[in-house]
Scaffold this active site. Sequence first.
Site, mmCIF file in Angstrom:
data_model
loop_
_atom_site.group_PDB
_atom_site.id
_atom_site.type_symbol
_atom_site.label_atom_id
_atom_site.label_comp_id
_atom_site.label_asym_id
_atom_site.label_seq_id
_atom_site.Cartn_x
_atom_site.Cartn_y
_atom_site.Cartn_z
ATOM 1 N N CYS A 104 0.867 -1.178 0.000
ATOM 2 C CA CYS A 104 0.000 0.000 0.000
ATOM 3 C C CYS A 104 0.908 1.234 0.000
ATOM 4 O O CYS A 104 2.062 1.142 -0.409
ATOM 5 C CB CYS A 104 -0.985 -0.015 1.165
ATOM 6 S SG CYS A 104 -0.247 0.205 2.795
ATOM 7 N N ASP A 117 -8.196 3.812 0.841
ATOM 8 C CA ASP A 117 -7.340 4.101 1.988
ATOM 9 C C ASP A 117 -8.174 4.677 3.134
ATOM 10 O O ASP A 117 -8.798 5.725 2.970
ATOM 11 C CB ASP A 117 -6.265 5.102 1.571
ATOM 12 C CG ASP A 117 -5.146 5.242 2.581
ATOM 13 O OD1 ASP A 117 -5.256 4.698 3.699
ATOM 14 O OD2 ASP A 117 -4.151 5.915 2.247
ATOM 15 N N GLY A 170 1.648 3.719 2.863
ATOM 16 C CA GLY A 170 2.486 3.962 4.036
ATOM 17 C C GLY A 170 2.835 2.742 4.854
ATOM 18 O O GLY A 170 3.621 2.844 5.797
ATOM 19 N N ASN A 171 2.240 1.587 4.533
ATOM 20 C CA ASN A 171 2.474 0.343 5.268
ATOM 21 C C ASN A 171 2.105 0.497 6.748
ATOM 22 O O ASN A 171 2.744 -0.047 7.625
ATOM 23 C CB ASN A 171 3.917 -0.138 5.095
ATOM 24 C CG ASN A 171 4.166 -1.567 5.572
ATOM 25 O OD1 ASN A 171 5.178 -1.843 6.194
ATOM 26 N ND2 ASN A 171 3.257 -2.473 5.297
ATOM 27 N N THR A 172 1.030 1.267 7.005
ATOM 28 C CA THR A 172 0.540 1.414 8.377
ATOM 29 C C THR A 172 -0.936 1.043 8.511
ATOM 30 O O THR A 172 -1.435 0.940 9.622
ATOM 31 C CB THR A 172 0.720 2.862 8.900
ATOM 32 O OG1 THR A 172 -0.005 3.754 8.062
ATOM 33 C CG2 THR A 172 2.195 3.252 8.971
ATOM 34 N N ARG A 198 -3.579 -0.534 5.340
ATOM 35 C CA ARG A 198 -4.099 -1.613 4.504
ATOM 36 C C ARG A 198 -3.165 -2.806 4.376
ATOM 37 O O ARG A 198 -3.589 -3.951 4.589
ATOM 38 C CB ARG A 198 -4.441 -1.078 3.109
ATOM 39 C CG ARG A 198 -5.608 -0.123 3.102
ATOM 40 C CD ARG A 198 -5.795 0.558 1.774
ATOM 41 N NE ARG A 198 -4.699 1.521 1.571
ATOM 42 C CZ ARG A 198 -4.545 2.255 0.489
ATOM 43 N NH1 ARG A 198 -5.387 2.117 -0.530
ATOM 44 N NH2 ARG A 198 -3.553 3.115 0.384
#
Length: 176
Positions: A24, A137, A26-28, A30
Amino acid sequence: MIRLKQGRCGNAGGINLFTLLFVCTGNTCRSPMAQVLAQKGIAQRGLKEQVKVASAGTMAWPGAPASAHAQKVMADRNLDLSEHASRPLDEALIREADLILTMTGSHRDMVLQAAPGNDGKVFSLREFIGTEGDIADPFGRNEQAYACCAGEIEEAIEKALDRIEQSLKRGSQDIV
């Protein structure tokens, strides 16, 4: 057609590990939710020794935790994101992955631009299961938006894992 790497010994039994990477922004949110949801599905299918799951972000800041809402929504599903640390997508992750599933078509395009020649293993999650659209998102939205997003991801992952599992059980090197 996705072709599994040959000749890698991914575990003590000498079986090649299939590496699944979720991407995704920011990798925080999804992709970490997708990672733990996929890990759960893989464990339920008895495929833990055959499939490795990771996640990364196209614009991730290294080491950032999963968002509070993502952690809460996953905790409600008895899944733990408390130890998650974001990581940026890089060439090594792309090379290691057998299959890269992105949350949007734009993410797919970014991955392919960063690493040309990987068309056969990079898909948006919905594209891979034969449907259209992106996983929106939830960043900056409320917990309900995260729960809705997690439900969409979970449904799509179940279908993706069906496809992966069928291929692994056939002993095929190809995920078709």
